[in-house]
Enzyme design. Structure first.
Site, mmCIF file in Angstrom:
data_model
loop_
_atom_site.group_PDB
_atom_site.id
_atom_site.type_symbol
_atom_site.label_atom_id
_atom_site.label_comp_id
_atom_site.label_asym_id
_atom_site.label_seq_id
_atom_site.Cartn_x
_atom_site.Cartn_y
_atom_site.Cartn_z
ATOM 1 C CG HIS A 1 -3.611 3.611 -4.002
ATOM 2 N ND1 HIS A 1 -5.056 4.305 -4.260
ATOM 3 C CD2 HIS A 1 -3.674 2.692 -3.011
ATOM 4 C CE1 HIS A 1 -5.680 2.867 -3.369
ATOM 5 N NE2 HIS A 1 -4.729 1.982 -2.987
ATOM 6 N NE ARG B 1 -8.846 5.265 7.430
ATOM 7 C CZ ARG B 1 -8.334 4.266 5.918
ATOM 8 N NH1 ARG B 1 -9.114 3.155 5.491
ATOM 9 N NH2 ARG B 1 -7.391 4.879 5.412
ATOM 10 C CB THR C 1 -4.706 -10.935 -7.960
ATOM 11 O OG1 THR C 1 -5.294 -10.557 -7.054
ATOM 12 C CG2 THR C 1 -3.210 -10.245 -7.988
ATOM 13 C CB THR D 1 -3.847 1.210 -5.904
ATOM 14 O OG1 THR D 1 -4.507 0.286 -5.930
ATOM 15 C CG2 THR D 1 -3.830 2.583 -7.202
ATOM 16 C CE1 TYR E 1 -4.245 1.677 0.650
ATOM 17 C CE2 TYR E 1 -3.304 2.817 2.868
ATOM 18 C CZ TYR E 1 -4.971 2.710 2.509
ATOM 19 O OH TYR E 1 -5.170 3.358 2.463
#
Lengths: 405, 405
Positions: free
Chosen positions: A126, A135, A250, A337, A121
């Protein structure tokens, strides 16, 4: 100037001798085996080894790259040097040419068997965007984000080769404002444009892989589409993270680009502030100047640049193993991403349409909040290669099919 | 009354013909192969098949159970019936006895190759306790908890057989109150007492495995210790869930108890309110009356009961596949920590010591907040078997070793 091969290679194609990615191919009635891409051809390495022209046959007369991946950096380098030699020295032409097959005549298969699959991540853009969307009342970046490369394990059994149909997943989701969850096909199906690396050489349990040992263990890179069902993901993820929102599919590209082919693409990554803990320190710059393109139904919708990624591959690998978890051959690590600061550099629909609030216009007059049945998503990438050449990753592609009744 | 075998079987041992768990064993200088436990003996099924006394040799002359696991329910039932026949009919004794080996003379190995590993979170008592400890300002149970069996993918490559040393992991952790994270050996090393099932027969992509098809796909059950580094886990888990806090080691028991052996242990699970969505509805009761015992250095510290688990194995499997993710042979699904309502039924140190606030007294005069180097954790379980017998899971055990320098 690119290095000349006696095989016809287009300057922009990215499949010159500076690249030489490996893959698994088959032709009707023949066993799958290892090939290398050169121009518009596949060099049949199983046939080459049977003819004594490259190394040990056990590497190449196989339906996966795993046997070659475990052989290690010296074997990878020796084979690469040998391929360059026979493809550039005209005197080998008569012996090698019979083992070239037009890529149009073969089927490309899954290049390796995946052991464990980890998804990071690591794009700050991103992470900030998804934080704002999912959030909105919190700080966009979690407090741990700049301290460690956040990641989680995904499902290895649903890592599919490029071209595999993607069946729209069903599952539980709760529409915001509704008190009860409901069950049905995902209404927020998404792609995520990512770059992944695959381990070749295992490591010992109880010992990490320091950033400086990255090249000793990692065989190469692929493109990866981390298909995501945002509605399933949003409902299920608290507190243990994504599960069914990711595990249905995936996709990875067919050709594995060797680490050696990407050395000229290495660039300094973004400045890391605060400085990471020593086990994440990396002597060499390991940002990678890869230019990605995302296409929906043939229209380019985004051009993310991998050089903007905050955490680098050696840092990801050092982190994932610092607790003593050993590497296995086939362990796959995806970047998360790839998104840049501009709207047309965002690497998923969630960001491109801002969770559906700003539908994306395709060139055909239609718009998309999320993916529709029949949509084809293709991710491509190129990088600068040696001698002024270009190195291509080819593509990873998949078409969305309706949920099965 | 238990069914009589001509092999000496102690009534309380749990290894009668009502159990007949499968495992992989070896002796010095011999290849690993499949055996079944009976009394204090291992029946060598590779030798039995070579002698033509049980089915197809390909199942049993193998270093893993996977070949037999994929054979399917009819093959499992036929082999089980045949083993009962030859072990109870005295007339087979002369032919079978040569293939019995004292279990003390063999090494038990990892019973199967793990494909993907999923860990659930299906004890309401455990979920409420961890919610109170980790998220004291929120409702203890997340809003999705009673709607779906929350789960995540763990690391398949670090699922180890019982007895494998557990090396204390290092990693990043932030002491509450400290502004900066630090790096070092985990100071909050924990165990989690769990029960897991393993898939034998694959399922098709795009199709789920309904609760009613559980027996067609699942081969058997094992005990599982989901070793956990609570300090690493607490710091890394937001927002994508556990990663390095779990991925250093997961231990499983040596013997795989067949689903058929557990039919007499099936009991109604706790009432599920609200009623789950239809895809999670289960016609048959699939609570399992397993009595677990957790021992630290030989002292029993907890007696969790698996019958208290809120979500059942068929519900877990139906959920994990409802998005179309196919099953593979060797897919392993763990229950999550098994905790009951009483303190002496809690299945991990985090709960037993209430995150270190109420250190646990061991019988040797020492106390524990978390595990120390040298500690041995052993999980055992028994269940009611057919004909008034007991079925044992044997044990899963592991000893904590210091971090490697």
């Amino acid at each position: 100037m690119t290095t000349d091969s006696w095989v016809e290679v287009s300057a922009d194609g990215g499949y010159g001798v500076e690249n030489l990615p490996y893959g698994i191919f088959s032709r009707p009635g023949e066993l799958p085996r290892v090939g290398a891409a050169i121009g518009d051809q596949v060099l049949d390495l199983a046939a080459m080894s049977a003819a004594g022209m490259v190394e040990d046959r056990r590497y190449f007369a196989s339906g996966s790259l795993n046997a070659f991946m475990v052989a290690g950096r010296a074997a990878w380098a020796a084979n690469r040097a040998r391929l360059v030699e026979v493809l550039t020295d005209e005197s080998y032409r008569d012996q090698v040419e019979p083992h070239l097959i037009p890529v149009a005549d073969v089927e490309l298969l899954r290049p390796f068997e995946v052991a464990d699959y980890v998804d990071f991540y690591s794009s700050e853009h991103h992470a900030r965007n998804t934080g704002r969307i999912f959030r909105p009342r919190d700080e966009p970046l979690p407090s741990n984000w700049k301290r460690l490369p956040i990641g989680y394990h995904g499902r290895a059994g649903t890592v599919y080769p490029s071209g595999t149909p993607v069946i729209r997943p069903s599952g539980q989701r709760r529409t915001p404002g509704e008190p009860e969850p409901s069950f049905g096909p995902s209404q927020r199906l998404d792609f995520e444009a990512e770059v992944a690396f695959v381990a070749g050489v295992p490591s010992a349990a109880g010992r990490g892989v320091p950033t400086g040992a990255f090249r000793e263990h990692v065989f190469g890179f692929v493109l990866l589409n981390d298909w995501s069902a945002r509605d399933l993901q949003a409902w299920e993820s608290r507190p243990l993270g994504p599960f069914l929102g990711k595990s249905f599919a995936t996709s990875i590209s067919s050709w594995v680009v060797p680490v050696a082919a990407l050395e000229p693409a290495r660039v300094p990554p973004p400045v890391q502030d605060p400085a990471p803990l020593p086990y994440l320190h990396c002597e060499e710059p390991w940002g990678l100047d890869l230019h990605l393109e995302v296409l929906i139904n043939g229209q380019v919708v985004s051009r993310p640049r991998f050089a903007s990624m905050y955490w680098t591959p050696p840092q990801q690998l050092a982190h994932a193993t610092v607790n003593g978890a050993p590497l296995r051959t086939g362990d796959l690590f995806a970047s998360g991403t790839v998104s840049g600061p501009e709207r047309d550099q965002r690497g998923c629909m969630l960001e491109l349409s801002w969770n559906g609030q700003e539908p994306l216009e395709l060139g055909d007059g239609t718009t998309r909040s999320f993916l529709e049945d029949g949509d084809t998503v293709t991710i491509r990438a190129q990088a600068p290669g040696a001698s002024g050449s270009r190195v291509t990753f080819g593509e990873v592609t998949g078409t969305v099919h309706p949920t099965r009744a």
